[in-house]
Design a protein around this motif. Structure first.
Motif, PDB file in Angstrom:
ATOM      1  N   THR A 173      58.674  25.736  -0.541  1.00  0.00           N
ATOM      2  CA  THR A 173      57.999  25.681   0.746  1.00  0.00           C
ATOM      3  C   THR A 173      57.544  27.064   1.200  1.00  0.00           C
ATOM      4  O   THR A 173      58.237  28.042   0.997  1.00  0.00           O
ATOM      5  CB  THR A 173      58.958  25.115   1.808  1.00  0.00           C
ATOM      6  OG1 THR A 173      59.570  23.958   1.258  1.00  0.00           O
ATOM      7  CG2 THR A 173      58.224  24.746   3.060  1.00  0.00           C
ATOM      8  N   ASN A 174      56.386  27.096   1.815  1.00  0.00           N
ATOM      9  CA  ASN A 174      55.876  28.336   2.388  1.00  0.00           C
ATOM     10  C   ASN A 174      56.316  28.394   3.846  1.00  0.00           C
ATOM     11  O   ASN A 174      55.805  27.646   4.663  1.00  0.00           O
ATOM     12  CB  ASN A 174      54.344  28.324   2.268  1.00  0.00           C
ATOM     13  CG  ASN A 174      53.712  29.516   2.940  1.00  0.00           C
ATOM     14  OD1 ASN A 174      54.389  30.326   3.570  1.00  0.00           O
ATOM     15  ND2 ASN A 174      52.404  29.626   2.823  1.00  0.00           N
ATOM     16  N   PRO A 175      57.279  29.266   4.170  1.00  0.00           N
ATOM     17  CA  PRO A 175      57.853  29.236   5.519  1.00  0.00           C
ATOM     18  C   PRO A 175      56.852  29.630   6.608  1.00  0.00           C
ATOM     19  O   PRO A 175      56.984  29.200   7.734  1.00  0.00           O
ATOM     20  CB  PRO A 175      58.989  30.264   5.459  1.00  0.00           C
ATOM     21  CG  PRO A 175      59.116  30.672   4.041  1.00  0.00           C
ATOM     22  CD  PRO A 175      57.843  30.325   3.349  1.00  0.00           C
TER      23      PRO A 175
ATOM     24  N   ALA B 229      53.689  28.972   6.722  1.00  0.00           N
ATOM     25  CA  ALA B 229      52.547  28.085   6.908  1.00  0.00           C
ATOM     26  C   ALA B 229      52.671  27.282   8.188  1.00  0.00           C
ATOM     27  O   ALA B 229      53.755  27.040   8.684  1.00  0.00           O
ATOM     28  CB  ALA B 229      52.434  27.131   5.728  1.00  0.00           C
TER      29      ALA B 229
ATOM     30  N   SER C 215      53.205  24.578  10.598  1.00  0.00           N
ATOM     31  CA  SER C 215      54.082  23.438  10.373  1.00  0.00           C
ATOM     32  C   SER C 215      53.579  22.175  11.034  1.00  0.00           C
ATOM     33  O   SER C 215      54.170  21.126  10.898  1.00  0.00           O
ATOM     34  CB  SER C 215      55.452  23.759  10.929  1.00  0.00           C
ATOM     35  OG  SER C 215      55.307  24.085  12.284  1.00  0.00           O
ATOM     36  N   ALA C 216      52.468  22.305  11.766  1.00  0.00           N
ATOM     37  CA  ALA C 216      52.008  21.140  12.508  1.00  0.00           C
ATOM     38  C   ALA C 216      51.590  20.015  11.586  1.00  0.00           C
ATOM     39  O   ALA C 216      51.495  18.879  11.985  1.00  0.00           O
ATOM     40  CB  ALA C 216      50.846  21.541  13.395  1.00  0.00           C
TER      41      ALA C 216
ATOM     42  N   GLY D  96      53.041  18.952   8.522  1.00  0.00           N
ATOM     43  CA  GLY D  96      54.002  18.813   7.439  1.00  0.00           C
ATOM     44  C   GLY D  96      54.231  20.166   6.795  1.00  0.00           C
ATOM     45  O   GLY D  96      53.615  21.153   7.166  1.00  0.00           O
ATOM     46  N   THR D  97      55.102  20.224   5.816  1.00  0.00           N
ATOM     47  CA  THR D  97      55.347  21.511   5.187  1.00  0.00           C
ATOM     48  C   THR D  97      54.355  21.722   4.059  1.00  0.00           C
ATOM     49  O   THR D  97      54.025  20.802   3.330  1.00  0.00           O
ATOM     50  CB  THR D  97      56.758  21.567   4.595  1.00  0.00           C
ATOM     51  OG1 THR D  97      56.989  20.322   3.944  1.00  0.00           O
ATOM     52  CG2 THR D  97      57.775  21.787   5.661  1.00  0.00           C
TER      53      THR D  97
END
Lengths: 507, 512
Positions: free
Chosen positions: B445-447, B449, B451-452, B454-455
């Motif tokens: 996961t790209n932390p 990014a 988040s609105a 989904g991940t």
């Protein structure tokens, strides 16, 4: 709404006489579709048969029982509510989504009373949005605890996370605890230090506010503990019982893996509550989520059928049916009376859950996006080099939550002709922790704008409770349209806000 | 960049030639783009003129036509019936009757609701006696959008038919003036299976394509301009409505989320960049390595040729789903690969195949090579055997090395034949959902990014991100639709540029 609810409730109580009238109206034969987990199909058919035989209302159901897992049912319902099952089961994390989608029928007043009286408080809260019940608690065993391999982990180490990590590294075996891909598991550390993330929903399943203390000194302690685990080369982000077959020594998972792990480890299987971790000489016992499964009824167009289906849902979630499911499938009951049953207390998986119970937090309603936001905390923690990095991880989490929802008492949005802004694209969010805000109000025909909660941009509720300095502004009230506040004179103003009320002072 | 004459070009060194070609290509881009716009403008102009001509023709037909023609303007097919072409006339009349019935019955409703996409959401009632809540459903935005579009299709079809009916009258008048006879209904029926047979054959497929392909695509495109998502599903909770270009603004805005989360545009850019990198490597590594394997097997003196091929083809026989899921487990932190390496004592701690962004990206590409080589080997084996052996022979006699032979004979020939295939596999790899989803699911996961939606992971392609958005907590169908449109734009641009550069398109006469 509350008032209406009270009236309805009073009327409903007055009309409980109607129960007899109901019997005559409701009698008949109905065709319904019921969705349950595959394991429970046969049992459910049996239970519906029993209902047909025993109910005193003259209801007969021709039920088609289909196998739809608790994980899939919500997605299928949301895709097409009208084509969905009349009764379906789902895990509680899907609850708000289903309410928002209009896929759950509200419970009537009398049914609500029954459900509230018979089930434990955590599961009732899980089935409630605002002050309205939308579903029937089915189980209460969605929690996690620790399985370990007795041949590798000595009995005396099971209460200390540090010792467990050391044991795993020494044995070159894995410690499986799903930190990276699941917020459900990594919240464990935060609950250990007393952090919380409590969400409030309204009666339509929409989230209106959150009380979140992950980004706090206690949260920092939690991520320090988490770092110990994720930094270990033998930490594995997984909650599959099958990891024991491929060199894991510890797996944190729930009752659903019990049989599988028993099959792999046999007598070497140890089951216990989660360990404690130690930061700055303090011990913190890992917490956990305590969730449940719910049964929902699809909104019916025909009131008579709706009432009949509700009767069936009540029956399927009552004490007898929950006990039957416990005996056949080992599903932990949500019914208070069933929870006190000796056989239930003696089940090893449920016993471990019970041991973990004092440290567990009822899951309640949580916004669907929270799972995505919170699950990356552990990635951030893993990459953090020092305390500042850990704090940055928490800030990142907090900001994402803040950018999505109204954080009650945490942020305000300033929009307007101050600081040269004049249109909707120029917004600025101020957080409580930012302290005072300086506003330059230039001389212009329009010295107004709005102060609202983020996320309330174009909604019906503004936010304005100026306590000090009311004389400097014109308060336009709640009905904001384009603005809710106009400064009477140009100048420089300092705005402070303590989370509840705003103070405005002219410099 | 000025164009050299042939002589000047030949004087250049090797590197110079390459630079010159590249320069010519890039300086040519603005003109090429300009040309596209010019062509579009031409099309618009021509279209406009065409419509103008049609209108003028309709007007003059009305002005000069007799009373039968004039009535046909309102009662379709009247002129045909009056002039004895009863079958044609009745068909026109029937079509008009069906159209009017449809419009009055439901078309008008769909059309009137289309601008608002519905006015009344579901309502709820409580029944005291039965102690139940019942729901009444009203407008359905989803259906309004779908049937509204269908209604517009139908109206266009009606206008076209009406125009045909007008033209028929004009033609009929001219034929009668010149003293010839009109076609009878029998003649019409015969022409359906005779000189108009092509239309008969294509009628069904064309209708199918319109209803099952064009309409859904149009519908999906329109969704991008609404707020259709999990909380506005248009029927059972609340209606959705038009929001104009808001969703495009959301996705392409550089405004970061509150306090340092990435903006949507940055996330989109990162995912797009990785998608292109992935597509490039996935396509070309497979292509060249597959070709080399095929050439190696083809070499004289290699024994068991069939055996080697069979072994490679075996991997095709196993469904990708199974092998990908299995390989994904093999490279996991406690999987076979790490376990083996640690048992051998070559590494102390597990390698982060799926945990680290760069590792995961490289691993994905490598595993894709393992999956793709057999296919390419099969394709290229056939083509390699087709290259005339005398070319190689003469090259050998002239003293060309193996590498030179490959560069001057094999590769040009291969590129010529497989150029179109390369292009399609490139676009296919841009949308290669299977490999990414089954191997990594987009992880790690790209932390940072946004988040609105989904991940978003470091190995997510646009297509898997789209999947996550639609199946995520918010079910943001509108955003998925926007991304779908942008993916189409990206693929269309790349395909057009590359297609026009391909040797197989440019000089068809080569290698004949």
């Amino acid at each position: 709404m509350k008032k209406l609810f009270a009236i309805v409730l009073a009327l409903a109580l007055a009309l409980s006489v109607c129960a007899t009238a109901m019997a005559s109206e409701i009698a008949g034969t109905y065709d319904i579709t019921v969705w349950v987990a595959e394991k429970a199909v046969e049992l459910t058919k049996q239970q519906i048969e029993n209902f047909n035989k025993t109910n005193e209302l003259g209801i007969t159901f021709n039920a088609t029982v289909e196998a739809v897992s608790e994980a899939d049912s919500a997605t299928q319902m949301i895709t097409d509510v009208e084509a969905g099952g009349d009764i379906f089961c789902f895990a509680q994390d899907q609850f708000a989504r289903l309410v928002q989608a209009g896929a759950l029928a509200k419970l009537g007043a009398r049914a609500s009373e029954t459900v509230t009286a018979e089930n434990d408080a955590g599961t009732v809260a899980a089935a409630t949005s605002g002050d309205q019940l939308y579903a029937y608690p089915l189980t209460s065993d969605n929690g996690y605890f620790m399985y370990y391999d007795k041949s590798i982990i000595p009995e005396e180490d099971v209460d200390s996370l540090e010792k467990l990590i050391a044991d795993c590294e020494a044995a070159q075996k894995y410690f499986a605890f799903e930190m990276q891909s699941s917020a459900w598991y990594n919240a464990s550390f935060f609950f250990a230090t007393g952090c919380k993330s409590e969400w409030t929903t309204d009666n339509d399943g929409n989230f209106i506010s959150v009380n979140d203390t992950f980004n706090s000194p206690a949260g920092l302690i939690a991520v320090k503990g988490m770092k110990k685990l994720v930094d270990s080369p033998f930490h594995l982000s997984s909650s599959q019982g099958s990891e024991f077959a491929s060199n894991a020594a510890i797996v944190v998972t729930g009752t659903w893996s019990f049989e599988e792990i028993k099959g792999i480890l046999g007598d070497n299987m140890g089951v216990t509550d989660l360990p404690s971790f130690e930061v700055d000489g303090q011990e913190y016992h890992l917490g956990s989520f305590n969730g449940c499964k719910l049964m929902g009824v699809k909104p019916q167009v025909d009131a008579v059928k709706g009432a009949a289906v509700a009767q069936l849902a009540l029956y399927l979630t009552n004490f007898d049916c929950q006990m039957e499911r416990f005996n056949a499938l080992a599903w932990g009951p949500s019914n208070v009376k069933a929870q006190a049953d000796e056989a239930v207390q003696a089940n090893p998986g449920l016993a471990a859950l019970l041991k973990q119970a004092p440290y567990s937090v009822p899951q309640g309603q949580i916004h669907g996006s929270w799972w995505d936001i919170a699950k990356v905390i552990s990635d951030d923690v893993k990459e953090a080099e020092d305390e500042a990095g850990l704090q940055a991880a928490l800030d990142n989490y907090y900001n994402k939550i803040a950018s999505l929802f109204t954080l009650d008492n945490n942020a305000l949005l300033f929009v307007g002709a101050w600081n040269g802004w004049n249109n909707a694209d120029d917004t600025d969010t101020y957080y409580l922790k930012d302290g005072a805000v300086t506003l330059e109000v230039p001389q212009s025909d329009y010295m107004g704008g709005r102060i609202v909660n983020p996320g309330k941009w174009d909604s019906d509720k503004g936010f304005l409770q100026v306590t000090e300095g009311k004389e400097l502004i014109q308060d336009l009230g709640e009905d904001i349209g384009d603005n809710n506040i106009v400064f009477l004179a140009p100048g420089t103003y300092t705005v402070t806000w303590d989370g509840a009320a705003i103070t405005i002072a002219q410099n | 960049m000025k164009q050299y004459s042939d002589l000047e070009y030949l004087r250049l060194s090797k590197g110079g030639k390459l630079l010159y070609k590249l320069g010519r290509f890039f300086t040519g881009i603005p003109r090429a783009v300009g040309n596209v716009f010019l062509k579009l403008w031409d099309l618009l102009k021509k279209g406009g003129q065409g419509i103008g001509r049609e209108c003028a023709d309709i007007a003059s037909t009305f002005a000069h036509g007799d009373w039968k023609t004039k009535i046909s303007y309102f009662i379709m097919g009247f002129g045909n019936i009056a002039r004895g072409q009863v079958l044609r006339g009745l068909l026109f009349l029937l079509f008009e009757a069906v159209f009017i019935f449809f419009m009055v019955n439901s078309g008008a409703y769909w059309l009137s609701m289309l601008p608002s996409l519905g006015k009344q959401g579901p309502t709820e009632e409580y029944n005291f006696v039965l102690d139940t809540y019942t729901t009444k459903y009203h407008d359905n935005s989803f259906q309004i959008l779908l049937y509204g579009v269908l209604t517009i299709f139908f109206i266009i079809a009606f206008i076209y038919t009406w125009r045909v009916n007008v033209r028929q009258n004009k033609i009929a008048e001219q034929i009668l003036k010149s003293g010839k006879k009109l076609k009878s209904g029998k003649d019409d029926l015969r022409s359906i299976v005779d000189d108009q047979f092509h239309k008969t054959l294509l009628a069904l497929p064309l209708t199918g394509i319109l209803i099952f392909t064009v309409l859904p695509i149009l519908f999906m495109i329109l969704v991008a301009f609404t707020n259709y998502d999990g909380t506005h599903n248009g029927y059972t909770n609340s209606l959705f409505t038009w929001v104009g270009l808001d969703n495009f603004n959301t996705l392409l805005s550089w405004e970061g989320g509150a306090g340092g989360t990435q903006s949507y545009a940055a996330t989109f850019g990162e995912v797009l960049l990785w998608t292109l990198i992935w597509a490039f490597f996935a396509t070309f590594t497979n292509y060249f390595l597959g070709m080399f394997v095929a050439m190696a097997i083809n070499k004289k003196g290699i024994k068991f040729k069939k055996g080697w091929r069979t072994i490679l083809v075996m991997t095709i026989a196993i469904p990708q789903f199974i092998s990908l899921l299995y390989v994904s487990k093999m490279f996991a932190k406690n999987g076979i690969v790490n376990g083996f390496l640690m048992d051998m004592g070559w590494i102390q701690t597990a390698l982060p195949f799926w945990e680290d962004a760069t590792w995961a990206r490289i691993t994905v590409i490598l595993i894709n090579i393992w999956i793709g080589i057999p296919y390419l080997m099969l394709i290229t084996t056939g083509i390699l055997m087709n290259i005339p052996a005398d070319l190689y022979e003469s090259a050998r006699i002239d003293g060309a090395s193996g590498w030179q032979q490959y560069r001057k004979i094999t590769l040009p020939y291969m590129l010529f034949v497989t150029g179109p295939y390369l292009l399609t596999s490139f676009t296919g790899n841009i949308n290669n959902f299977n490999v990414i989803y089954l191997l990594t699911g987009g992880a790690p996961t790209n932390p940072a990014a946004s988040s609105a939606a989904g991940t978003v992971g470091y190995t997510d392609l646009l297509i898997t991100w789209l999947f996550k958005i639609t199946t995520g907590a918010e079910s943001q169908y509108y955003l998925a639709s926007v991304i779908g449109i942008l993916v189409f734009v990206v693929i269309a641009v790349i395909s057009l540029v590359v297609y026009n550069l391909m040797p197989s398109i440019k000089n068809e006469e080569d290698f004949r």
